[in-house]
Design a protein around this motif. Structure first.
Motif, mmCIF file in Angstrom:
data_model
loop_
_atom_site.group_PDB
_atom_site.id
_atom_site.type_symbol
_atom_site.label_atom_id
_atom_site.label_comp_id
_atom_site.label_asym_id
_atom_site.label_seq_id
_atom_site.Cartn_x
_atom_site.Cartn_y
_atom_site.Cartn_z
ATOM 1 N N VAL A 93 8.534 2.744 -3.074
ATOM 2 C CA VAL A 93 8.112 3.719 -4.293
ATOM 3 C C VAL A 93 6.683 3.460 -4.670
ATOM 4 N N ALA A 94 6.353 2.236 -4.417
ATOM 5 C CA ALA A 94 4.896 2.079 -4.860
ATOM 6 C C ALA A 94 3.918 2.729 -3.709
ATOM 7 N N THR A 95 4.287 2.529 -2.644
ATOM 8 C CA THR A 95 3.183 3.173 -1.536
ATOM 9 C C THR A 95 3.444 4.893 -1.527
ATOM 10 N N ILE A 96 4.638 5.234 -1.673
ATOM 11 C CA ILE A 96 4.446 6.734 -2.127
ATOM 12 C C ILE A 96 3.854 7.157 -3.331
ATOM 13 N N GLY A 97 3.973 6.409 -4.420
ATOM 14 C CA GLY A 97 3.116 6.811 -5.521
ATOM 15 C C GLY A 97 1.660 6.466 -5.644
ATOM 16 N N SER A 98 1.277 5.774 -4.592
ATOM 17 C CA SER A 98 0.067 5.513 -4.663
ATOM 18 C C SER A 98 -1.119 6.456 -4.369
ATOM 19 N N ILE A 99 -2.397 6.330 -4.802
ATOM 20 C CA ILE A 99 -3.459 7.361 -4.576
ATOM 21 C C ILE A 99 -3.556 8.036 -3.127
ATOM 22 N N ASP A 100 -3.411 7.160 -1.956
ATOM 23 C CA ASP A 100 -3.456 7.465 -0.801
ATOM 24 C C ASP A 100 -2.112 6.793 0.112
ATOM 25 N N PRO A 101 -1.254 7.670 0.117
ATOM 26 C CA PRO A 101 0.194 6.875 0.600
ATOM 27 C C PRO A 101 -0.184 6.318 2.158
#
Length: 196
Positions: A93-101
């Motif tokens: 979830v943190a990866t998908i929600g990051s600025i640049d997944p």
């Protein structure tokens, strides 16, 4: 002109591989001890730094997966799987929600390695007291190595810079990993103070 390469010691390899399969805690201990191998100067712009400990942890996870498929190791409990799964889901979830997944995928892989795959591999490799002593002993030895190197850096003024003086003990990790040595030493102290 033909090149000749020395033959690999096949009998030694044939004896070593079954020994690792029978006692995967050897790979767990090797992973801990290989953390102490200096990696040299790091390129801070590189997204991934592969170390000797990473390769040992990959071997541990691969061996654990093979042994689990063969039914040679205890299966993790449902509660443990849920906890590990929760970490993977949170990281995803943190990866998908990051600025640049796309760029964050390397962080997802590293987080999954450090907090899920390697701990699960170590957990599956602990079958008896000998395995526990081997892994805990590797933590104590790694702490001693880092402590000696750090004390030497402080005493000889060859460490990383602190208030303009080269006295900061960083062990074999270098100035970029400021908390790595203290983390390894802390784990070693906890392993040394375990109840018998």
């Amino acid at each position: 002109m033909a090149l000749t390469f020395p033959a690999l010691p096949r009998p030694t390899l044939r004896r070593a591989l079954p020994a690792l399969a029978d006692r995967p805690s050897l790979l767990a201990a090797a992973t801990v001890l290989l953390v102490c191998v200096p990696t040299g100067e790091k390129d801070v712009t590189a997204a991934v730094h592969v170390t000797a400990a990473d390769l040992a942890s990959l071997a541990l996870v691969t061996l654990t997966a093979l042994n689990l498929l063969r039914g040679k190791l205890p299966v993790l409990s449902r509660a443990t799987c849920v906890l590990f799964g929760g970490i993977v889901v949170a990281a995803a979830v943190a990866t998908i929600g990051s600025i640049d997944p796309a760029t964050s995928v390397t962080g997802f892989v590293r987080l999954t390695q450090v907090f899920v795959l390697v701990p699960a591999g170590v957990l599956c490799s602990l079958r008896d007291r000998t395995d526990q002593r081997l892994v805990l002993g590797s933590f104590v030895l790694a702490a001693l190595i880092q402590g000696v190197v750090g004390a030497h850096q402080y005493l000889t003024r060859t460490g990383a810079s602190y208030t303009g003086q080269p006295i900061r003990a960083v062990g074999t990790f270098g100035a970029l990993d400021i908390m790595a040595m203290s983390t390894v030493v802390s784990y070693g102290l906890l392993a040394a103070l375990r109840p018998a």
